[in-house]
Write an enzyme that holds these catalytic residues in place. Structure first.
Site, PDB file in Angstrom:
ATOM      1  N   ASP A 115      22.929 -19.095  21.761  1.00 45.77           N
ATOM      2  CA  ASP A 115      21.747 -18.248  21.739  1.00 45.77           C
ATOM      3  C   ASP A 115      21.644 -17.609  20.350  1.00 45.77           C
ATOM      4  O   ASP A 115      22.385 -17.970  19.417  1.00 45.77           O
ATOM      5  CB  ASP A 115      21.756 -17.234  22.902  1.00 45.77           C
TER       6      ASP A 115
ATOM      7  N   CYS B 246      27.554 -17.503  22.407  1.00 42.89           N
ATOM      8  CA  CYS B 246      26.590 -16.405  22.462  1.00 42.89           C
ATOM      9  C   CYS B 246      27.262 -15.198  21.817  1.00 42.89           C
ATOM     10  O   CYS B 246      28.310 -15.362  21.177  1.00 42.89           O
ATOM     11  CB  CYS B 246      26.106 -16.136  23.887  1.00 42.89           C
TER      12      CYS B 246
ATOM     13  N   THR C 243      29.014 -12.637  22.862  1.00 41.93           N
ATOM     14  CA  THR C 243      30.405 -12.446  23.302  1.00 41.93           C
ATOM     15  C   THR C 243      31.046 -13.725  23.832  1.00 41.93           C
ATOM     16  O   THR C 243      32.265 -13.766  23.999  1.00 41.93           O
ATOM     17  CB  THR C 243      30.450 -11.429  24.456  1.00 41.93           C
TER      18      THR C 243
ATOM     19  N   HIS D  37      46.300 -27.175  30.756  1.00 46.14           N
ATOM     20  CA  HIS D  37      46.443 -26.785  32.163  1.00 46.14           C
ATOM     21  C   HIS D  37      45.150 -26.887  32.954  1.00 46.14           C
ATOM     22  O   HIS D  37      45.176 -27.199  34.141  1.00 46.14           O
ATOM     23  CB  HIS D  37      46.957 -25.335  32.271  1.00 46.14           C
TER      24      HIS D  37
ATOM     25  N   HIS E 103      48.873 -29.201  38.033  1.00 42.98           N
ATOM     26  CA  HIS E 103      47.614 -28.761  37.412  1.00 42.98           C
ATOM     27  C   HIS E 103      46.416 -29.491  38.022  1.00 42.98           C
ATOM     28  O   HIS E 103      45.362 -28.897  38.237  1.00 42.98           O
ATOM     29  CB  HIS E 103      47.667 -28.953  35.900  1.00 42.98           C
TER      30      HIS E 103
HETATM   31  C1  RB5 Z   1      22.359 -11.337  23.590  1.00 39.80           C
HETATM   32  O1  RB5 Z   1      22.008 -10.129  23.024  1.00 39.80           O
HETATM   33  C2  RB5 Z   1      23.720 -11.237  24.234  1.00 39.80           C
HETATM   34  O2  RB5 Z   1      23.630 -10.558  25.446  1.00 39.80           O
HETATM   35  C3  RB5 Z   1      24.297 -12.617  24.435  1.00 39.80           C
HETATM   36  O3  RB5 Z   1      24.424 -13.249  23.197  1.00 39.80           O
HETATM   37  C4  RB5 Z   1      25.673 -12.693  25.048  1.00 39.80           C
HETATM   38  O4  RB5 Z   1      26.574 -11.891  24.376  1.00 39.80           O
HETATM   39  C5  RB5 Z   1      25.744 -12.530  26.511  1.00 39.80           C
HETATM   40  O5  RB5 Z   1      26.799 -12.617  27.126  1.00 39.80           O
END
Ligand code: RB5
Length: 147
Positions: free
Chosen positions: A8, A66, A68, A99, A135
């Site tokens: 994203d 993304c 995080t 695993h 596994h």
């Molecule tokens: C977008 O702002 C953010 O929420 C997305 O990139 C991500 O971190 C969501 O988990």
């Protein structure tokens, strides 16, 4: 090996860095499904595109990014047959292959620097599934949860 990659708006720069790492491997073909700019997009749509290519066999594995990596990994793991590992360290990347036979890697563009992300990707690409019976039994039990 064919890899489908997508991010994203929270990880476009890291996606480009990861593609540079993938190009170190002569046998890797890359399909980038976007996004390509800073306009906000909804990460589940990108996760679906990447995971569908893995599930259908168009690609061998997927990489999702993304801000995080959390949203992408949650979305990806809703899709039958996907084993997505959110990794912020090299050890987890190695274990996710040995695993868990992870077929999708999730990374956080606002969490990881380019250097650590590159090492995670290199480890994830070059580590094979152990194939050990215990596994495989556990992975089969994960997929039983999908029913
Ligand atoms: C977008 O702002 C953010 O929420 C997305 O990139 C991500 O971190 C969501 O988990």
């Amino acid at each position: 090996m064919k890899i489908t990659i997508g991010s994203d708006h929270g990880a476009v720069a890291l996606k480009e860095e990861v593609k540079m790492i993938l190009k170190e491997f002569a046998d890797i073909e890359i399909h980038d499904v976007g996004t390509f700019g800073n306009d906000p997009v909804d990460y589940p749509e990108i996760a679906e595109k990447v995971c569908n290519e893995v599930i259908s066999g168009i690609s061998d594995r997927g990489i999702l990014l993304c801000g995080t990596g959390i949203g992408m990994s949650i979305a990806a793991n809703k899709i039958k047959g996907i084993r997505c590992a959110l990794c912020s360290d090299v050890y987890s990347a190695k274990m996710s292959r040995e695993h868990n036979d992870a077929n999708v890697l999730a990374l956080g563009g606002r969490v990881l620097g380019f250097g650590p992300a590159g090492e995670i990707v290199r480890m994830w690409l070059t580590t094979d599934y152990s194939g050990e019976v215990r596994h495989t039994r556990r992975i089969n039990k994960i997929h039983s949860l999908e029913k």
